[in-house]
Design a protein around this motif. Sequence first.
Motif, PDB file in Angstrom:
ATOM      1  N   PHE A   1     100.594  54.312  44.704  1.00  0.00           N
ATOM      2  CA  PHE A   1      99.943  55.552  45.127  1.00  0.00           C
ATOM      3  C   PHE A   1      99.788  56.523  43.952  1.00  0.00           C
ATOM      4  O   PHE A   1      98.806  57.239  43.843  1.00  0.00           O
ATOM      5  CB  PHE A   1     100.746  56.246  46.237  1.00  0.00           C
ATOM      6  N   LYS A   2     100.809  56.543  43.103  1.00  0.00           N
ATOM      7  CA  LYS A   2     100.843  57.507  42.011  1.00  0.00           C
ATOM      8  C   LYS A   2      99.723  57.258  40.995  1.00  0.00           C
ATOM      9  O   LYS A   2      99.031  58.194  40.591  1.00  0.00           O
ATOM     10  CB  LYS A   2     102.205  57.440  41.315  1.00  0.00           C
ATOM     11  N   LYS A   3      99.528  56.009  40.606  1.00  0.00           N
ATOM     12  CA  LYS A   3      98.523  55.690  39.580  1.00  0.00           C
ATOM     13  C   LYS A   3      97.116  56.135  39.988  1.00  0.00           C
ATOM     14  O   LYS A   3      96.455  56.855  39.231  1.00  0.00           O
ATOM     15  CB  LYS A   3      98.535  54.190  39.271  1.00  0.00           C
ATOM     16  N   PRO A   4      96.635  55.732  41.176  1.00  0.00           N
ATOM     17  CA  PRO A   4      95.278  56.149  41.548  1.00  0.00           C
ATOM     18  C   PRO A   4      95.143  57.675  41.676  1.00  0.00           C
ATOM     19  O   PRO A   4      94.141  58.250  41.260  1.00  0.00           O
ATOM     20  CB  PRO A   4      95.028  55.478  42.899  1.00  0.00           C
ATOM     21  N   LEU A   5      96.171  58.326  42.213  1.00  0.00           N
ATOM     22  CA  LEU A   5      96.099  59.776  42.381  1.00  0.00           C
ATOM     23  C   LEU A   5      96.059  60.486  41.034  1.00  0.00           C
ATOM     24  O   LEU A   5      95.271  61.420  40.840  1.00  0.00           O
ATOM     25  CB  LEU A   5      97.273  60.289  43.216  1.00  0.00           C
ATOM     26  N   LEU A   6      96.871  60.055  40.104  1.00  0.00           N
ATOM     27  CA  LEU A   6      96.867  60.678  38.773  1.00  0.00           C
ATOM     28  C   LEU A   6      95.519  60.481  38.073  1.00  0.00           C
ATOM     29  O   LEU A   6      95.003  61.407  37.446  1.00  0.00           O
ATOM     30  CB  LEU A   6      98.003  60.125  37.908  1.00  0.00           C
ATOM     31  N   LEU A   7      94.958  59.300  38.191  1.00  0.00           N
ATOM     32  CA  LEU A   7      93.641  59.056  37.595  1.00  0.00           C
ATOM     33  C   LEU A   7      92.578  59.926  38.254  1.00  0.00           C
ATOM     34  O   LEU A   7      91.711  60.485  37.588  1.00  0.00           O
ATOM     35  CB  LEU A   7      93.269  57.573  37.699  1.00  0.00           C
ATOM     36  N   TYR A   8      92.672  60.045  39.580  1.00  0.00           N
ATOM     37  CA  TYR A   8      91.722  60.898  40.310  1.00  0.00           C
ATOM     38  C   TYR A   8      91.859  62.352  39.855  1.00  0.00           C
ATOM     39  O   TYR A   8      90.871  63.041  39.638  1.00  0.00           O
ATOM     40  CB  TYR A   8      91.962  60.755  41.817  1.00  0.00           C
ATOM     41  N   CYS A   9      93.086  62.806  39.710  1.00  0.00           N
ATOM     42  CA  CYS A   9      93.330  64.185  39.253  1.00  0.00           C
ATOM     43  C   CYS A   9      92.836  64.396  37.828  1.00  0.00           C
ATOM     44  O   CYS A   9      92.511  65.521  37.443  1.00  0.00           O
ATOM     45  CB  CYS A   9      94.807  64.529  39.355  1.00  0.00           C
ATOM     46  N   ASP A  10      92.804  63.334  37.037  1.00  0.00           N
ATOM     47  CA  ASP A  10      92.287  63.432  35.666  1.00  0.00           C
ATOM     48  C   ASP A  10      90.767  63.443  35.621  1.00  0.00           C
ATOM     49  O   ASP A  10      90.180  63.534  34.551  1.00  0.00           O
ATOM     50  CB  ASP A  10      92.818  62.279  34.805  1.00  0.00           C
ATOM     51  N   GLY A  11      90.126  63.303  36.794  1.00  0.00           N
ATOM     52  CA  GLY A  11      88.672  63.422  36.851  1.00  0.00           C
ATOM     53  C   GLY A  11      87.911  62.125  36.982  1.00  0.00           C
ATOM     54  O   GLY A  11      86.679  62.126  36.962  1.00  0.00           O
ATOM     55  N   PHE A  12      88.606  61.021  37.095  1.00  0.00           N
ATOM     56  CA  PHE A  12      87.920  59.749  37.246  1.00  0.00           C
ATOM     57  C   PHE A  12      87.365  59.616  38.661  1.00  0.00           C
ATOM     58  O   PHE A  12      87.941  60.113  39.624  1.00  0.00           O
ATOM     59  CB  PHE A  12      88.860  58.571  36.939  1.00  0.00           C
TER      60      PHE A  12
END
Length: 162
Positions: free
Chosen positions: A117-128
């Motif tokens: 869960f953490k990986k996709p959310l962090l990438l999403y928060c980074d603007g991806f």
Amino acid sequence: MSFSTFQAHLLENADFLKPVAMALTKDPEAAKDLYQETLYKALKNKDKYLEGSNIRAWLYTIMRNLFINEYRRAAKHSTTAEITPNITNNTLAEVNAENMLRTKEIKGTLYKLPLSFKKPLLLYCDGFKYHEIAEMLHEPMGTIKSRIHLARKLLCTTMPRH
């Protein structure tokens, strides 16, 4: 077209604006103001009306634009009024300190999430974008969307309330 002819044509076709104004404003006094402002603006801009064109459409456009502009003006004013009252350096320091603590809490909770869960959310928060995250993690886009959604829900349920 003479001014008196235009005025007569305007008044013949203006009554349809009253219910439109009421539908936009949902307030009888504001509707009257909008109606009057529309007629004033139409008279003021008589030279912009093309004789033979649909005067009702022209009047509706004027009313709609007046309503939108007033709505934006009111929204901007209320936002400014909410931000600016009695701000002091101490207040700003308190707000900054509170924001820093809140950010620390969010990061702490975020890093406790399972890696899936953490990986996709962090990438999403980074603007991806979803499709970019799906490519990077070699997962279907639907899975990525679900994991980001669930990660957000987990953050909301595990964050302490203030």
